[in-house]
Design an enzyme around this catalytic site. Structure first.
Site, PDB file in Angstrom:
ATOM      1  N   ARG A   1      10.016  38.558   8.593  1.00 19.49           N
ATOM      2  CA  ARG A   1      10.321  37.155   8.316  1.00 19.49           C
ATOM      3  C   ARG A   1       9.781  36.716   6.954  1.00 19.49           C
ATOM      4  NH1 ARG A   1       9.378  31.418  11.030  1.00 19.49           N
ATOM      5  NH2 ARG A   1      11.525  30.740  10.813  1.00 19.49           N
TER       6      ARG A   1
ATOM      7  N   HIS B   1      11.986  35.035   4.091  1.00 21.71           N
ATOM      8  CA  HIS B   1      11.647  33.738   3.505  1.00 21.71           C
ATOM      9  C   HIS B   1      11.421  33.828   2.004  1.00 21.71           C
ATOM     10  CE1 HIS B   1      10.905  30.758   6.941  1.00 21.71           C
ATOM     11  NE2 HIS B   1      11.658  31.719   7.385  1.00 21.71           N
TER      12      HIS B   1
ATOM     13  N   ASN C   1       8.109  27.293   6.794  1.00 26.73           N
ATOM     14  CA  ASN C   1       7.120  28.379   6.871  1.00 26.73           C
ATOM     15  C   ASN C   1       6.648  28.605   8.303  1.00 26.73           C
ATOM     16  OD1 ASN C   1       4.832  27.111   7.893  1.00 26.73           O
ATOM     17  ND2 ASN C   1       3.896  26.776   5.945  1.00 26.73           N
TER      18      ASN C   1
ATOM     19  N   HIS D   1      16.391  38.992  14.929  1.00 23.83           N
ATOM     20  CA  HIS D   1      15.876  38.237  16.069  1.00 23.83           C
ATOM     21  C   HIS D   1      15.787  39.098  17.333  1.00 23.83           C
ATOM     22  CE1 HIS D   1      16.884  34.037  14.141  1.00 23.83           C
ATOM     23  NE2 HIS D   1      15.921  34.683  13.518  1.00 23.83           N
TER      24      HIS D   1
HETATM   25  C1  HEM Z   1      20.157  32.354   8.788  1.00 18.49           C
HETATM   26  C2  HEM Z   1      19.855  31.919   9.963  1.00 18.49           C
HETATM   27  C3  HEM Z   1      18.495  31.974  10.597  1.00 18.49           C
HETATM   28  C4  HEM Z   1      17.936  30.970  11.322  1.00 18.49           C
HETATM   29  C5  HEM Z   1      18.556  29.610  11.621  1.00 18.49           C
HETATM   30  C6  HEM Z   1      16.650  31.446  11.770  1.00 18.49           C
HETATM   31  C7  HEM Z   1      15.790  30.692  12.523  1.00 18.49           C
HETATM   32  C8  HEM Z   1      14.606  31.172  13.043  1.00 18.49           C
HETATM   33  C9  HEM Z   1      13.726  30.379  13.856  1.00 18.49           C
HETATM   34  C10 HEM Z   1      13.921  28.907  14.212  1.00 18.49           C
HETATM   35  C11 HEM Z   1      12.705  31.175  14.231  1.00 18.49           C
HETATM   36  C12 HEM Z   1      11.519  30.786  15.107  1.00 18.49           C
HETATM   37  C13 HEM Z   1      10.598  29.890  14.345  1.00 18.49           C
HETATM   38  C14 HEM Z   1       9.757  29.090  15.290  1.00 18.49           C
HETATM   39  O1  HEM Z   1       8.779  29.614  15.810  1.00 18.49           O
HETATM   40  O2  HEM Z   1      10.099  27.949  15.542  1.00 18.49           O
HETATM   41  C15 HEM Z   1      12.935  32.482  13.657  1.00 18.49           C
HETATM   42  C16 HEM Z   1      12.116  33.570  13.828  1.00 18.49           C
HETATM   43  C17 HEM Z   1      12.328  34.790  13.221  1.00 18.49           C
HETATM   44  N1  HEM Z   1      13.314  35.081  12.318  1.00 18.49           N
HETATM   45 FE1  HEM Z   1      14.921  33.930  11.876  1.00 18.49          FE
HETATM   46  N2  HEM Z   1      16.451  32.719  11.320  1.00 18.49           N
HETATM   47  C18 HEM Z   1      17.544  33.084  10.592  1.00 18.49           C
HETATM   48  C19 HEM Z   1      17.708  34.282   9.929  1.00 18.49           C
HETATM   49  C20 HEM Z   1      16.792  35.299   9.910  1.00 18.49           C
HETATM   50  C21 HEM Z   1      16.888  36.480   9.063  1.00 18.49           C
HETATM   51  C22 HEM Z   1      17.966  36.731   8.039  1.00 18.49           C
HETATM   52  C23 HEM Z   1      15.811  37.255   9.357  1.00 18.49           C
HETATM   53  C24 HEM Z   1      15.397  38.585   8.773  1.00 18.49           C
HETATM   54  C25 HEM Z   1      16.236  39.469   8.306  1.00 18.49           C
HETATM   55  C26 HEM Z   1      15.053  36.570  10.392  1.00 18.49           C
HETATM   56  C27 HEM Z   1      13.925  37.056  10.997  1.00 18.49           C
HETATM   57  C28 HEM Z   1      13.162  36.387  11.923  1.00 18.49           C
HETATM   58  C29 HEM Z   1      12.049  36.976  12.638  1.00 18.49           C
HETATM   59  C30 HEM Z   1      11.581  38.433  12.544  1.00 18.49           C
HETATM   60  C31 HEM Z   1      11.517  35.971  13.452  1.00 18.49           C
HETATM   61  C32 HEM Z   1      10.291  36.090  14.372  1.00 18.49           C
HETATM   62  C33 HEM Z   1       9.050  35.784  13.566  1.00 18.49           C
HETATM   63  C34 HEM Z   1       7.750  36.073  14.270  1.00 18.49           C
HETATM   64  O3  HEM Z   1       7.735  36.337  15.476  1.00 18.49           O
HETATM   65  O4  HEM Z   1       6.724  36.040  13.585  1.00 18.49           O
HETATM   66  N3  HEM Z   1      15.668  35.387  10.693  1.00 18.49           N
HETATM   67  N4  HEM Z   1      14.102  32.437  12.927  1.00 18.49           N
HETATM   68  C1  LIG Z   2       2.684  26.184   7.127  1.00 23.31           C
HETATM   69  O1  LIG Z   2       2.755  24.811   6.962  1.00 23.31           O
HETATM   70  C2  LIG Z   2       1.941  24.075   7.852  1.00 23.31           C
HETATM   71  C3  LIG Z   2       2.277  22.610   7.695  1.00 23.31           C
HETATM   72  O2  LIG Z   2       2.219  22.199   6.376  1.00 23.31           O
HETATM   73  C4  LIG Z   2       0.470  24.428   7.568  1.00 23.31           C
HETATM   74  O3  LIG Z   2      -0.371  23.733   8.448  1.00 23.31           O
HETATM   75  C5  LIG Z   2       0.282  25.923   7.780  1.00 23.31           C
HETATM   76  O4  LIG Z   2      -1.030  26.304   7.450  1.00 23.31           O
HETATM   77  C6  LIG Z   2       1.275  26.708   6.916  1.00 23.31           C
HETATM   78  N1  LIG Z   2       1.212  28.124   7.276  1.00 23.31           N
HETATM   79  C7  LIG Z   2       0.806  29.086   6.455  1.00 23.31           C
HETATM   80  C8  LIG Z   2       0.811  30.463   6.984  1.00 23.31           C
HETATM   81  O5  LIG Z   2       0.450  28.828   5.325  1.00 23.31           O
END
Ligand code: HEM
Ligand SMILES: *[C@@H]1O[C@H](CO)[C@@H](O)[C@H](O)[C@H]1NC(C)=O
Ligand SMILES: *[C@@H]1O[C@H](CO)[C@@H](O)[C@H](O)[C@H]1NC(C)=O
Ligand SMILES: *[C@@H]1O[C@H](CO)[C@@H](O)[C@H](O)[C@H]1NC(C)=O
Ligand SMILES: *[C@@H]1O[C@H](CO)[C@@H](O)[C@H](O)[C@H]1NC(C)=O
Ligand SMILES: *[C@@H]1O[C@H](CO)[C@@H](O)[C@H](O)[C@H]1NC(C)=O
Length: 341
Positions: A75, A79, A107, A209
């Site tokens: 991720r 990003h 983030n 995902h």
């Molecule tokens: C383009 C549409 C995408 C949307 C709308 C999206 C949205 C999200 C959201 C909402 C989350 C969870 C965040 C939370 O905790 O609220 C997430 C997690 C994640 N996304 Fe996406 N994402 C997208 C594309 C991608 C792409 C392109 C990748 C990598 C190639 C990716 C990799 C990941 C991973 C690995 C997680 C899990 C992170 C973790 O567990 O630390 N996503 N994404």
């Molecule tokens: C992401 O943003 C939130 C809200 O501004 C902040 O509290 C948090 O520390 C940030 N996360 C990282 C990994 O920097």
């Protein structure tokens, strides 16, 4: 008898393959997108020949201890690349006058463990290469690539030679780069088109995902006040165990079937109406992306090839190369003025 032999042979071949990296479904050379000017597959061959081995062996241990590091690093790379290109700007910490990209809402769930791993890799690579030779942007690229592989995904090569940027993207730019999880396919396609990615890239990259977690607030509009019509009722009941009401602070696995394995089960989730985010499930509801979802759900090697292709493509968005930018000695801060390498 012959039939029995051949099925025994099949079992043998399959079990050998799971033991040997050699048999891993790797994208063939023809599957790679064009290489951006200034990047190359052997970029550190002379300046730091051990670079890739160092990243791989560090992550092998680190991910064994914390499987969540894999989604964290994937991720982080995503990003980085989606905002002003893969220039490691996501890593820059705030200064007295500017906020960091890490302060912007998207983030969220960037894992501190992933940021720590990058800093550890910076130190290990500097020891081995005799200084800051490998850029932070390349560290992110390699770390994401290896994370995919180390939890069961495809083996693929990435071109290297990115340089680190000096500008932190403004908060509005960071917010604008990431479509919200409530997005429909039109909005998702528009967001990725801005950075040169197409519908096939969107479907393949969303396959990331297959790993990781999401906070309830990213999808609880699908549960409350009533369950989204495109969501399987049993899945909704399962999700309510983690997210019993609107706006709770829990998290849940994104891929309900195999949350810690990089595989094609995410697409099986979508076919079963068990996709977590709206932006996941719409890929199956919408005719423009449904075909590819169906294909990946039944053909993991095809998903792996397309994922590797799109990751290499994503990793080359607006890269800086040559004498542009710098190689940061600390991935969190720019080099001192005039001290760029
Ligand atoms: C383009 C549409 C995408 C949307 C709308 C999206 C949205 C999200 C959201 C909402 C989350 C969870 C965040 C939370 O905790 O609220 C997430 C997690 C994640 N996304 Fe996406 N994402 C997208 C594309 C991608 C792409 C392109 C990748 C990598 C190639 C990716 C990799 C990941 C991973 C690995 C997680 C899990 C992170 C973790 O567990 O630390 N996503 N994404
Ligand atoms: C992401 O943003 C939130 C809200 O501004 C902040 O509290 C948090 O520390 C940030 N996360 C990282 C990994 O920097
Ligand atoms: C898709 O979402 C956008 C806003 O993000 C909205 O304007 C548009 O009407 C939606 N399209 C469909 C077909 O629902
Ligand atoms: C958080 O989710 C877990 C299951 O994923 C559940 O056991 C726990 O009760 C939930 N916590 C809250 C406060 O809802
Ligand atoms: C949930 O949080 C959002 C944003 O803070 C707020 O607008 C909304 O009213 C809250 N909903 C409930 C049911 O608490
Ligand atoms: C890198 O910079 C960060 C932020 O200023 C600092 O906290 C950290 O200690 C620095 N790391 C090294 C190895 O100097």
């Amino acid at each position: 008898m012959a039939r029995k032999m051949s099925s025994t042979l099949q079992v043998l071949v399959v079990s050998c393959c799971s033991l040997l990296l050699l048999c891993a479904p790797a994208a063939s050379a023809g599957d790679y997108p064009p290489t951006a000017k200034g990047l190359s597959y052997g970029f550190y061959q002379r300046s730091c020949p051990k670079a890739e081995t160092i990243v791989r062996s560090f992550l092998k241990k680190a991910i064994r201890n914390d499987v969540g590091l894999a989604p964290g690093l994937i991720r982080l790379h995503f990003h980085d690349c989606f905002v002003q290109g893969c220039d490691a700007s996501v890593l820059l910490t705030r200064t007295a006058t500017e906020a960091s990209e890490l302060d912007a809402p998207p983030n969220e769930t960037i894992r501190p463990s992933a940021l720590m791993a990058v800093a550890q890799l910076r130190a290990l690579l500097d020891d081995a290469c005799g200084g800051a030779v490998v850029s932070c942007a390349d560290i992110l690229t390699l770390a994401a690539r290896d994370s995919v592989r180390l939890v069961g995904g495809p083996e693929y090569r990435v071109p290297l030679g990115r340089r680190d940027g000096a500008t932190i993207a403004a908060r509005e730019r960071v917010v604008a780069a990431f479509p919200p999880p409530s997005s429909n396919v039109t909005a998702l396609l528009a967001a990725v088109a801005k950075i040169g990615l197409d519908a096939a890239d969107l479907v393949a990259l969303s396959g990331a995902h297959t790993l990781g977690v999401s906070r309830c607030i990213s999808f609880d509009d699908r549960l409350f006040p009533q369950v989204d019509a495109t969501m399987d009722a049993r899945f909704a009941a399962h999700l309510r165990l983690s997210c019993p009401a609107k706006n709770t602070t829990n998290t849940t696995d994104i891929d309900v079937r195999t949350p810690n394995a990089f595989d094609n089960k995410y697409y099986v989730d979508l076919l079963s109406r068990q996709g977590l985010l709206t932006s996941d499930q719409v890929l199956f509801s919408d005719g423009r992306t449904r075909g590819l979802v169906g294909r990946f759900a039944v053909d993991q090697p095809e998903f792996f090839r397309r994922f590797a292709f799109s990751m290499v493509k994503m990793s080359q968005i607006q890269v800086m190369t040559g004498v542009q930018g710098e190689i940061r000695t600390n991935c969190s801060v720019r080099n001192a003025a005039g001290g760029g390498t």
